[in-house]
Design a protein around this motif. Structure first.
Motif, short mmCIF file in Angstrom:
data_model
loop_
_atom_site.label_atom_id
_atom_site.label_comp_id
_atom_site.label_asym_id
_atom_site.label_seq_id
_atom_site.Cartn_x
_atom_site.Cartn_y
_atom_site.Cartn_z
N HIS A 371 2.62 6.25 -7.15
CA HIS A 371 3.20 7.56 -7.49
C HIS A 371 2.71 8.02 -8.87
O HIS A 371 3.41 8.77 -9.55
CB HIS A 371 4.74 7.54 -7.47
CG HIS A 371 5.31 7.29 -6.10
ND1 HIS A 371 6.60 7.62 -5.75
CD2 HIS A 371 4.77 6.74 -4.99
CE1 HIS A 371 6.82 7.28 -4.50
NE2 HIS A 371 5.71 6.74 -4.01
N SER A 372 1.55 7.55 -9.31
CA SER A 372 0.99 8.02 -10.58
C SER A 372 -0.52 8.12 -10.42
O SER A 372 -1.09 7.51 -9.51
CB SER A 372 1.32 7.03 -11.70
OG SER A 372 0.27 6.06 -11.83
N PRO A 373 -1.19 8.87 -11.29
CA PRO A 373 -2.65 9.00 -11.18
C PRO A 373 -3.40 7.73 -11.60
O PRO A 373 -4.61 7.76 -11.74
CB PRO A 373 -2.99 10.19 -12.09
CG PRO A 373 -1.77 10.52 -12.83
CD PRO A 373 -0.62 9.72 -12.34
N ARG A 374 -2.68 6.65 -11.78
CA ARG A 374 -3.32 5.36 -12.09
C ARG A 374 -3.17 4.38 -10.92
O ARG A 374 -3.47 3.20 -11.06
CB ARG A 374 -2.69 4.76 -13.35
CG ARG A 374 -2.86 5.61 -14.59
CD ARG A 374 -2.07 5.05 -15.77
NE ARG A 374 -0.66 4.83 -15.44
CZ ARG A 374 0.27 5.80 -15.38
NH1 ARG A 374 -0.04 7.04 -15.64
NH2 ARG A 374 1.52 5.51 -15.05
N GLU A 375 -2.68 4.86 -9.78
CA GLU A 375 -2.41 3.95 -8.64
C GLU A 375 -3.63 3.09 -8.31
O GLU A 375 -4.75 3.57 -8.19
CB GLU A 375 -2.02 4.78 -7.41
CG GLU A 375 -1.74 3.90 -6.19
CD GLU A 375 -1.17 4.67 -5.01
OE1 GLU A 375 -0.84 5.86 -5.15
OE2 GLU A 375 -1.06 4.05 -3.93
N PHE A 376 -3.40 1.78 -8.17
CA PHE A 376 -4.53 0.88 -7.86
C PHE A 376 -4.14 -0.13 -6.78
O PHE A 376 -2.96 -0.35 -6.50
CB PHE A 376 -5.02 0.16 -9.12
CG PHE A 376 -4.01 -0.82 -9.68
CD1 PHE A 376 -3.08 -0.41 -10.64
CD2 PHE A 376 -3.96 -2.14 -9.23
CE1 PHE A 376 -2.13 -1.30 -11.14
CE2 PHE A 376 -3.02 -3.03 -9.73
CZ PHE A 376 -2.11 -2.61 -10.69
N LEU A 377 -5.18 -0.73 -6.23
CA LEU A 377 -5.04 -1.72 -5.16
C LEU A 377 -5.85 -2.96 -5.54
O LEU A 377 -6.99 -2.83 -6.03
CB LEU A 377 -5.59 -1.11 -3.88
CG LEU A 377 -6.04 -2.05 -2.77
CD1 LEU A 377 -4.82 -2.48 -1.97
CD2 LEU A 377 -7.02 -1.36 -1.84
N GLU A 378 -5.29 -4.15 -5.34
CA GLU A 378 -6.04 -5.39 -5.54
C GLU A 378 -6.75 -5.68 -4.22
O GLU A 378 -6.09 -5.97 -3.22
CB GLU A 378 -5.07 -6.55 -5.86
CG GLU A 378 -4.21 -6.33 -7.08
CD GLU A 378 -4.77 -7.02 -8.31
OE1 GLU A 378 -5.72 -7.82 -8.17
OE2 GLU A 378 -4.27 -6.73 -9.41
N VAL A 379 -8.07 -5.60 -4.20
CA VAL A 379 -8.79 -5.64 -2.91
C VAL A 379 -8.66 -6.97 -2.17
O VAL A 379 -8.66 -7.00 -0.95
CB VAL A 379 -10.29 -5.24 -3.06
CG1 VAL A 379 -10.43 -3.79 -3.44
CG2 VAL A 379 -11.01 -6.14 -4.04
N ASP A 380 -8.48 -8.07 -2.94
CA ASP A 380 -8.35 -9.36 -2.25
C ASP A 380 -7.10 -9.43 -1.38
O ASP A 380 -7.02 -10.25 -0.47
CB ASP A 380 -8.26 -10.51 -3.28
CG ASP A 380 -9.62 -10.81 -3.87
OD1 ASP A 380 -10.61 -10.23 -3.36
OD2 ASP A 380 -9.68 -11.60 -4.83
N SER A 381 -6.13 -8.57 -1.69
CA SER A 381 -4.90 -8.63 -0.92
C SER A 381 -5.08 -8.08 0.50
O SER A 381 -4.25 -8.32 1.37
CB SER A 381 -3.78 -7.89 -1.64
OG SER A 381 -4.05 -6.50 -1.71
#
Ligand SMILES: [Zn+2]
Length: 410
Positions: A371-381
């Motif tokens: 819900h912020s313009p910094r949203e990230f994903l850990e790809v290994d997950s």
């Protein structure tokens, strides 16, 4: 474990494809009110999910009923909800799902995915919840490759309105939940990979107050001040939070009409509420209704309360604990040490649990700053979670888990 290995290895080989799919899907704007974007996204999903060879159905949802700035009811159209179903007469029935929508409107500056480094993607909805959508699809694809798949029937739901409180899909989910033994929801997991055990209940209320306007200098006592009455209501609503530390009342918007030399005859206020206990749904509702009734007497205005608790609290019961323990067992065989904790935000897991379906609702990707313009994903997950879910389904189908869902879950 040996029997499951080829299917888990297949998921490992899909790492790059999964990353690619998250990037492709997160680059499509699917804000809850962007009907064109949701429709384009649904077309992509129909193609992607057709690989599972289930029966597809997409349905129209009732429009979102809102109270506009003039205090009048208004309807906003919602996107369509997609279902994919397979083996409806198998002995174990599982409901899997996640939302398609994101919180970023079509004109928001945060629209494209970038790769921050080898570990992280940043983009709108990468963790909440397009990463989870890719995990769901990949886990089911792996499961369907196994001969054990014949023992489990499943239905996937993909709803377009979760980020605005699931106004259209909640009644559909409540009804369909009754067909299944357990629910798996792909909201993002906690940052350390742990699962969510309990969630607060959430609600929203709009109060519309109508008074009588008058000249402030000549006739102040003939007026009925709607803004003043609304202020009284808000102070009364907040008293609930002061009395009880497990109820949150958030005053979000207040407005009224008129100039400073006119007694305002109209005011509207919006509040958000969070509760931890199921019976507080009633406590909050009664408290607010009493305040409204009192306003009419003491302030001489007419006041209307709209809204309610949309998602009841998700509390941890024995069956859901049992389900989480089975995920811990599956995690351990994949080298993951899984725990579970309560969290603040609500999800569609609240709705499924309230409908009596034991649900684990944090099986999506690890990520953060949602819900912020910094949203990230850990790809290994991506592969990690897909293997966890595929292994759970295969062990469930093989009768290796320490419960029999057909007996204990329905
Ligand atoms: Zn969200």
């Amino acid at each position: 474990m040996r029997d499951f290995k080829p299917y888990l290895d297949w998921i490992d080989q899909r790492h790059d494809t999964m990353c690619q799919l998250v990037i492709e899907w997160a680059n499509i704007n699917s804000h809850s009110y962007n009907l064109a974007g949701l429709s384009d996204f649904l077309t992509c999903l129909r193609t992607a999910f057709s690989a599972l060879e289930g029966e597809m159905e997409d349905i129209a949802l009732d429009p979102h009923q809102v109270i506009n700035a003039r205090g009048e009811p208004e309807e906003i159209s919602l996107g369509r909800m997609l279902f994919v179903r397979k083996r409806p007469s198998a002995p174990i029935q599982v409901l899997l799902g996640i939302h398609l929508d994101t919180v970023y409107p079509a004109d928001h500056p945060f629209q494209r995915v970038i790769r921050i480094d080898d570990r992280r993607l940043q983009g709108p909805g990468v963790a909440d919840a397009k990463g989870g959508l890719v995990i769901l699809l990949t886990a089911l694809n792996a499961f369907e490759r196994s001969p054990l798949a014949k023992n489990i029937g499943w239905e996937v739901f993909l709803n377009p309105d979760e980020e605005i409180g699931s106004p259209g899909s909640a009644p559909v989910l409540t009804q369909r939940a009754k067909r299944y033994h357990l629910g798996l929801l792909f909201e993002s997991g906690l940052m350390n990979g742990n699962l969510v055990s309990e969630r607060q209940g959430t609600g929203d209320y709009t109060v519309v107050v109508r008074g009588r306007s008058a000249h402030v200098g000549r006739d102040p006592y003939r007026g009925r001040n709607a803004a003043h009455a609304l202020a009284r209501f808000i102070i009364g609503a907040n008293a609930l939070q002061d009395e009880r530390n497990d109820i949150i009342v958030n005053v979000a918007q207040l407005s009224s009409n008129g100039a400073v030399n006119v007694v305002p005859d109209f005011a509207v206020g919006r509040i958000g509420v969070r509760i931890a206990r199921r019976d507080d749904q009633q406590t909050v509702q009664q408290h607010l209704e009493q305040l409204i009734a009192k306003l009419e007497i003491t302030e001489g205005v007419s006041a209307t309360l709209h809204g309610g608790i949309r998602k009841p609290p998700k509390v941890l019961d024995t069956i859901t604990t049992n389900l989480l323990e089975n995920f811990r067992i599956c995690g351990a065989s994949l080298g993951l040490a899984l725990e579970w904790h309560p969290t603040a935000g609500a999800s569609d897991g609240n709705i499924l649990a309230a409908a009596g379906l034991p649900t684990v609702d944090s099986l999506g990707a690890r990520g953060g700053d949602t819900h912020s313009p910094r949203e990230f994903l850990e790809v290994d997950s991506l592969t990690e979670r897909a293997k966890l879910v595929a292994l759970f389904l295969m062990k469930l189908a093989a009768g290796e888990l320490v419960f029999s869902p057909t007996q204990s879950y329905r």
